[in-house]
Design an enzyme around this catalytic site. Structure first.
Site, mmCIF file in Angstrom:
data_model
loop_
_atom_site.group_PDB
_atom_site.id
_atom_site.type_symbol
_atom_site.label_atom_id
_atom_site.label_comp_id
_atom_site.label_asym_id
_atom_site.label_seq_id
_atom_site.Cartn_x
_atom_site.Cartn_y
_atom_site.Cartn_z
ATOM 1 N N GLU A 51 40.376 48.551 34.137
ATOM 2 C CA GLU A 51 40.128 49.847 34.790
ATOM 3 C C GLU A 51 39.958 51.027 33.824
ATOM 4 O OE1 GLU A 51 43.242 50.183 37.750
ATOM 5 O OE2 GLU A 51 42.811 48.191 38.519
ATOM 6 N N ASN A 85 37.956 44.020 33.222
ATOM 7 C CA ASN A 85 38.316 43.852 34.632
ATOM 8 C C ASN A 85 38.366 45.210 35.339
ATOM 9 O OD1 ASN A 85 39.299 41.952 36.684
ATOM 10 N ND2 ASN A 85 41.284 42.984 36.487
ATOM 11 N N HIS A 127 39.332 43.610 45.994
ATOM 12 C CA HIS A 127 39.998 44.690 46.738
ATOM 13 C C HIS A 127 38.963 45.389 47.620
ATOM 14 C CE1 HIS A 127 43.486 43.748 44.506
ATOM 15 N NE2 HIS A 127 43.048 44.234 43.367
ATOM 16 N N GLU A 159 40.587 39.532 41.777
ATOM 17 C CA GLU A 159 41.684 40.076 42.597
ATOM 18 C C GLU A 159 41.205 40.199 44.047
ATOM 19 O OE1 GLU A 159 43.483 43.584 40.878
ATOM 20 O OE2 GLU A 159 43.171 42.867 38.841
ATOM 21 N N ASP A 218 40.927 40.368 47.851
ATOM 22 C CA ASP A 218 41.533 40.554 49.173
ATOM 23 C C ASP A 218 40.608 41.489 49.948
ATOM 24 O OD1 ASP A 218 42.256 43.059 48.030
ATOM 25 O OD2 ASP A 218 44.325 42.456 47.734
#
Ligand code: 9MR
Length: 359
Positions: A153, A197, A232, A261, A263
């Protein structure tokens, strides 16, 4: 311990059988496409979570246990125990282990950027400390962790700024800290895959910034091997077009692409939004909502299977809805249902949409 796991596994397989046949394994269904991973904490290495991990997943990520704040307590004290438990579990069950994460503005203690008097280090001093830290960690996990999210990030949301600038790494080192992290990681262990990432990479603005940064790094000979698209996502934001476009663009750089990641929140899009305007009410998990989520997962996995030659891993950010960071973020205590298993460890409609496809 072993007995507990097999007891739990049996329980899950028996009780979770809403169909006649045993539950198919995600890992086996996706064997010819890509490894399927889950991010967990060490407490999930037992009981029902571990049973699901063993049955469905071929890759493990530490949700928090390998972050800087968990790994180093002071300049004299490292703490690898929790991370090691995860690595041991992965090895025992033939899973690959991803490392998460070496350089992130969050979950890095404030003292890390400062000297013993509390003053910020100089750029050279902080880069030296970063190098030392990366070497310690990679030496420790040598041969046991196949890939690391080296920098997490670093790109700003929106179009006003390119890099995230209001963070200590940037304040002290400028953008150079990003390249240096990869150089140090590669010199510490040239055998591991090094990833950048970040989240919201289906958003063309952020996606193109990451593309530009990684392209420049490659052109300059910086050792970077992959882009981690965190995921996400929400029911509203991800779709066939923006996901395909991002995967294709990143893969065109010749690097690996992983969904690191995954979801899908049932609440509205939240990246870079005024949080005070977000709905606070908990949505009931109705059959309509379950179907919406299932359809979205189906759409996402259709793309992932189609693009599987460009994808070297898909990791869920959690195992069941019982433990998901989204139930405490962006709105604290607002129950979310972002994963494939519900809070009672049962496979959801979304699970079936992900495993039931025609080859
Ligand atoms: O899931 C993690 C949660 O338990 C932590 O409290 C949080 C701290 O910021 O980090 C979460 O994981 C994040 C990951 O490390 C990086 N990408 C975003 C994830 C969700 O915030």
């Amino acid at each position: 311990m072993k007995k507990n796991i097999s007891l739990a596994l049996t329980l899950v397989i028996l009780t979770a059988c809403h169909k006649e046949a045993p539950i198919p394994s995600l890992e086996e269904r996706y064997e010819k496409y890509f490894p399927i991973g889950a991010a967990v904490g060490q407490k999930q290495l037992q009981g029902l979570d571990s049973a699901l991990l063993i049955h469905h997943f071929s890759s493990l990520t530490a949700e928090n246990d390998m972050k800087v704040s968990r790994t180093i307590k002071s300049m004299q004290e490292f703490s690898f125990t929790a991370g090691e438990h995860l690595v041991d579990f992965a090895e025992r069950h033939g899973m690959q282990m991803r490392g998460h994460t070496l350089v992130w503005y969050h979950q890095t203690p404030g003292w890390f950027y400062r000297d013993s008097l509390g003053h910020y280090l100089s750029k050279e001093q902080l880069l030296q400390r970063m190098r030392w830290y990366i070497h310690q960690v990679l030496d420790h996990y040598r041969g046991r962790v196949y890939a690391w999210d080296v920098v997490n990030e670093a790109i700003a949301d929106g179009s006003a700024m390119f890099y995230r600038q209001n963070i200590d790494w940037y304040r002290v080192c400028g953008q150079e800290y990003i390249k240096k992290a990869f150089v140090y990681a590669h010199e510490a262990d040239p055998t591991i895959k090094l990833f950048y990432n970040d989240y919201d990479l289906i958003n063309p603005v952020k996606r193109d910034k990451v593309y530009k940064m990684v392209k420049k790094m490659i052109d300059e000979g910086i050792p970077i091997h992959g882009i981690g698209m965190q995921g996400h996502w929400t029911l509203e934001d991800v779709n066939e077009q923006n996901l395909s476009a991002a995967i294709d663009l990143f893969a065109s750089l010749g690097v690996e692409v992983q969904i690191t990641e995954l979801d899908i929140s049932v609440y509205p899009y939240y990246h870079n939004m005024d949080r005070s305007t977000l709905p606070k009410e908990v949505k009931p998990y109705t059959p309509e909502l379950a179907k919406q989520l299932a359809d979205k997962y189906e759409e996402v996995f259709q793309v992932l299977r189609k693009k599987s030659e460009k994808i070297t891993g898909v990791t869920f950010w959690g195992v069941t809805d019982k433990k998901t960071w989204l139930s405490n973020y962006v709105v604290k205590g607002r129950t979310d249902y972002p994963l494939l298993f519900d809070s009672l460890y049962q496979p959801k409609e979304a699970f079936w949409k992900v495993v039931e496809f025609v080859e």
